[in-house]
Scaffold this motif. Structure first.
Motif, PDB file in Angstrom:
ATOM      1  N   TRP A  57      41.269  43.531  28.438  1.00 49.57           N
ATOM      2  CA  TRP A  57      40.467  44.732  28.629  1.00 49.57           C
ATOM      3  C   TRP A  57      39.231  44.314  29.394  1.00 49.57           C
ATOM      4  N   LEU A  58      38.956  44.967  30.511  1.00 50.11           N
ATOM      5  CA  LEU A  58      37.821  44.602  31.362  1.00 50.11           C
ATOM      6  C   LEU A  58      36.692  45.598  31.161  1.00 50.11           C
ATOM      7  N   LEU A  59      35.556  45.103  30.694  1.00 54.26           N
ATOM      8  CA  LEU A  59      34.406  45.960  30.441  1.00 54.26           C
ATOM      9  C   LEU A  59      33.214  45.504  31.274  1.00 54.26           C
ATOM     10  N   GLY A  60      32.290  46.418  31.479  1.00 57.54           N
ATOM     11  CA  GLY A  60      31.067  46.106  32.205  1.00 57.54           C
ATOM     12  C   GLY A  60      30.001  47.117  31.869  1.00 57.54           C
ATOM     13  N   GLU A  61      28.786  46.810  32.244  1.00 58.11           N
ATOM     14  CA  GLU A  61      27.663  47.652  31.827  1.00 58.11           C
ATOM     15  C   GLU A  61      27.758  49.066  32.388  1.00 58.11           C
ATOM     16  N   ASN A  62      28.204  49.198  33.639  1.00 56.76           N
ATOM     17  CA  ASN A  62      28.250  50.559  34.204  1.00 56.76           C
ATOM     18  C   ASN A  62      29.573  51.273  33.928  1.00 56.76           C
ATOM     19  N   GLY A  63      30.568  50.549  33.412  1.00 53.79           N
ATOM     20  CA  GLY A  63      31.818  51.168  33.003  1.00 53.79           C
ATOM     21  C   GLY A  63      32.786  51.514  34.114  1.00 53.79           C
ATOM     22  N   GLU A  64      32.407  51.275  35.368  1.00 56.81           N
ATOM     23  CA  GLU A  64      33.264  51.660  36.491  1.00 56.81           C
ATOM     24  C   GLU A  64      33.774  50.461  37.277  1.00 56.81           C
ATOM     25  N   SER A  65      32.866  49.619  37.757  1.00 59.57           N
ATOM     26  CA  SER A  65      33.278  48.441  38.511  1.00 59.57           C
ATOM     27  C   SER A  65      32.216  47.365  38.357  1.00 59.57           C
ATOM     28  N   ALA A  66      32.619  46.125  38.617  1.00 59.06           N
ATOM     29  CA  ALA A  66      31.694  44.995  38.528  1.00 59.06           C
ATOM     30  C   ALA A  66      31.757  44.217  39.831  1.00 59.06           C
ATOM     31  N   ALA A  67      30.590  43.816  40.319  1.00 56.55           N
ATOM     32  CA  ALA A  67      30.514  43.071  41.571  1.00 56.55           C
ATOM     33  C   ALA A  67      30.668  41.582  41.310  1.00 56.55           C
ATOM     34  N   CYS A  68      31.526  40.930  42.104  1.00 63.56           N
ATOM     35  CA  CYS A  68      31.683  39.480  42.038  1.00 63.56           C
ATOM     36  C   CYS A  68      30.613  38.816  42.904  1.00 63.56           C
ATOM     37  N   SER A  69      30.396  37.544  42.673  1.00 68.02           N
ATOM     38  CA  SER A  69      29.443  36.815  43.502  1.00 68.02           C
ATOM     39  C   SER A  69      29.935  36.677  44.937  1.00 68.02           C
ATOM     40  N   ASN A  70      31.254  36.861  45.173  1.00 67.04           N
ATOM     41  CA  ASN A  70      31.772  36.769  46.547  1.00 67.04           C
ATOM     42  C   ASN A  70      31.737  38.105  47.284  1.00 67.04           C
ATOM     43  N   GLY A  71      31.181  39.137  46.632  1.00 68.85           N
ATOM     44  CA  GLY A  71      31.015  40.430  47.293  1.00 68.85           C
ATOM     45  C   GLY A  71      32.086  41.455  46.980  1.00 68.85           C
ATOM     46  N   SER A  72      33.223  41.032  46.436  1.00 65.43           N
ATOM     47  CA  SER A  72      34.271  42.001  46.094  1.00 65.43           C
ATOM     48  C   SER A  72      33.942  42.672  44.761  1.00 65.43           C
ATOM     49  N   ARG A  73      34.699  43.707  44.427  1.00 68.07           N
ATOM     50  CA  ARG A  73      34.452  44.438  43.189  1.00 68.07           C
ATOM     51  C   ARG A  73      35.742  44.548  42.378  1.00 68.07           C
ATOM     52  N   ILE A  74      35.593  44.557  41.063  1.00 71.04           N
ATOM     53  CA  ILE A  74      36.716  44.687  40.140  1.00 71.04           C
ATOM     54  C   ILE A  74      36.576  46.011  39.398  1.00 71.04           C
ATOM     55  N   VAL A  75      37.655  46.789  39.380  1.00 75.16           N
ATOM     56  CA  VAL A  75      37.649  48.055  38.645  1.00 75.16           C
ATOM     57  C   VAL A  75      37.714  47.746  37.143  1.00 75.16           C
ATOM     58  N   LEU A  76      36.865  48.407  36.379  1.00 77.68           N
ATOM     59  CA  LEU A  76      36.773  48.158  34.944  1.00 77.68           C
ATOM     60  C   LEU A  76      37.616  49.150  34.147  1.00 77.68           C
ATOM     61  N   ASP A  77      37.935  48.767  32.922  1.00 80.48           N
ATOM     62  CA  ASP A  77      38.617  49.669  32.001  1.00 80.48           C
ATOM     63  C   ASP A  77      37.638  50.528  31.218  1.00 80.48           C
ATOM     64  N   GLY A  78      36.380  50.133  31.204  1.00 79.39           N
ATOM     65  CA  GLY A  78      35.409  50.918  30.454  1.00 79.39           C
ATOM     66  C   GLY A  78      34.056  50.251  30.416  1.00 79.39           C
ATOM     67  N   GLY A  79      33.124  50.909  29.722  1.00 82.03           N
ATOM     68  CA  GLY A  79      31.774  50.399  29.580  1.00 82.03           C
ATOM     69  C   GLY A  79      31.635  49.533  28.337  1.00 82.03           C
ATOM     70  N   LEU A  80      30.442  49.547  27.747  1.00 83.38           N
ATOM     71  CA  LEU A  80      30.172  48.708  26.584  1.00 83.38           C
ATOM     72  C   LEU A  80      30.730  49.378  25.327  1.00 83.38           C
ATOM     73  N   ALA A  81      32.056  49.351  25.230  1.00 79.92           N
ATOM     74  CA  ALA A  81      32.766  50.072  24.165  1.00 79.92           C
ATOM     75  C   ALA A  81      32.928  49.198  22.927  1.00 79.92           C
ATOM     76  N   GLU A  82      33.309  49.828  21.836  1.00 78.68           N
ATOM     77  CA  GLU A  82      33.535  49.122  20.582  1.00 78.68           C
ATOM     78  C   GLU A  82      34.835  48.328  20.659  1.00 78.68           C
ATOM     79  N   THR A  83      34.801  47.100  20.164  1.00 82.01           N
ATOM     80  CA  THR A  83      35.983  46.235  20.181  1.00 82.01           C
ATOM     81  C   THR A  83      36.574  46.139  18.772  1.00 82.01           C
ATOM     82  N   GLN A  84      37.681  45.416  18.666  1.00 80.67           N
ATOM     83  CA  GLN A  84      38.342  45.209  17.382  1.00 80.67           C
ATOM     84  C   GLN A  84      37.990  43.824  16.837  1.00 80.67           C
ATOM     85  N   ARG A  85      38.070  43.670  15.526  1.00 83.24           N
ATOM     86  CA  ARG A  85      37.698  42.406  14.900  1.00 83.24           C
ATOM     87  C   ARG A  85      38.569  41.253  15.377  1.00 83.24           C
ATOM     88  N   ASP A  86      39.825  41.526  15.710  1.00 88.32           N
ATOM     89  CA  ASP A  86      40.717  40.450  16.122  1.00 88.32           C
ATOM     90  C   ASP A  86      40.719  40.227  17.631  1.00 88.32           C
TER      91      ASP A  86
END
Length: 334
Positions: A57-86
């Motif tokens: 599961w890919l999360l990030g602060e803005n919930g939409e995409s995250a910028a890599c240091s190489n300039g590309s972007r990764i589409v996120l699955d969500g924002g700072l959502a609640e996770t499971q204990r396991d």
């Protein structure tokens, strides 16, 4: 003969009845290579086993995409959502991790950590975990380039200079391909060494490193010279940045004359011992200026300079700008 009863079977692990999920928190300008090195072993474990052993599961602060240091972007699955204990949370860092340690990110990490999951970090993600207080009184590692600043900023964390570290439910990998070795360890523990080795073969990863392997090449390899006395002297220089040792003392301790030491450095490194030592100290100073909030005088003292004026003069001669301007320039570095 009495009929033998079948041996009792262990109770099924409820966490292994479904895929083990990794939650990757992608910080702004995270490093692509360490993220890919962590997620690809999971994908390959699924493929080679023919089962979905892992999910992510890919999360990030803005919930939409995250910028890599190489300039590309990764589409996120969500924002700072609640996770499971396991779940296993992995913080993926990169450039300027201190700036990526925002209040929402730190608050989310502290809240999720209270649930008791495994929490880890790749590359400079360890900086953010330490900032959140999640590595206090723990062993951890971080990319070698960030170790100087990390040690100064987080004295309650025991810095281990290896490729990865596991301390209870805290995992840290130094960055780059170190994430492969950390994830292979997890796969071997979950599903056996044979599967982990098959994953390594698929990745052309011919030597699986352990928690004891160091991040950097050996000194002889780094300096391009396999001369034991030279390596001995360089190691002592690297270990004594705050309190430099005189070249004369270094020579005596290496059972050489100062003139022999000068010739050795000139032949293999193209500079004098004094100049090489100064470059090591200034490189450490540059890291501290760019990675910490230490003032210039504090950096000067930490790198063996008795005065800010002398430090500034030497720094400018090497890097073309004063330490004060370097601190300002680092704010805009990519």
């Amino acid at each position: 003969m009495p009929e033998q009863k079948p041996a009792p079977q262990p109770a099924p692990d409820p966490y292994q009845s479904r895929p083990r999920r990794y939650v990757f928190l992608l910080l702004d300008r995270f490093t692509m290579i360490s993220f890919a090195a962590a997620i690809e072993p999971l994908r390959l474990a699924n493929r080679l086993s023919g089962r979905e052993l892992y999910s992510w599961w890919l999360l990030g602060e803005n919930g939409e995409s995250a910028a890599c240091s190489n300039g590309s972007r990764i589409v996120l699955d969500g924002g700072l959502a609640e996770t499971q204990r396991d779940d296993t949370i992995m913080v993926c860092g990169g450039v300027d991790a201190a700036r990526a340690a925002t209040r929402p990110v730190l608050g989310w990490l502290r809240r999720e950590a209270r649930r008791g999951p495994r929490v880890g970090a790749l590359c400079t993600g360890a900086w953010v975990l330490a900032e959140a207080g999640l590595l206090d009184d723990r062993r951890a590692t971080i990319h070698w380039e960030n170790q100087d600043g990390f040690a100064e900023e987080f004295p309650d964390v025991t810095l281990i200079r290896t490729v990865f570290v596991e301390d209870g439910n805290r995992l840290t990998a130094a960055g780059g391909t170190a994430a492969i070795d950390l994830m292979l360890r997890q796969i071997a523990r979950d599903h056996g060494t044979e599967l982990a080795n098959r994953v390594a073969d698929q990745m052309i990863h011919t030597s699986i490193r352990s928690e004891d392997d160091h991040q950097r090449l050996s000194i002889p390899t780094r300096i391009g010279a396999r001369h034991p006395r030279l390596a001995q002297v360089v190691a002592r220089m690297e270990a004594n940045i705050e309190d430099p040792i005189s070249p004369a003392r270094l020579a005596i301790d290496a059972d050489m004359s100062p003139r022999q030491l000068e010739r050795l450095f000139a032949r293999y490194l193209g500079r004098s011992p004094k100049r090489y030592y100064m470059e090591l100290r200034l490189e450490r100073a540059r890291n501290l200026l760019m990675q910490t909030e230490m003032n210039v005088m504090e950096v000067a003292l930490a790198c063996g300079f008795a005065s800010a004026a002398h430090f500034s003069k030497c720094y400018r001669a090497t890097y073309g700008r004063t330490p004060y301007r370097q601190r300002g320039a680092s704010e805009t570095m990519p």
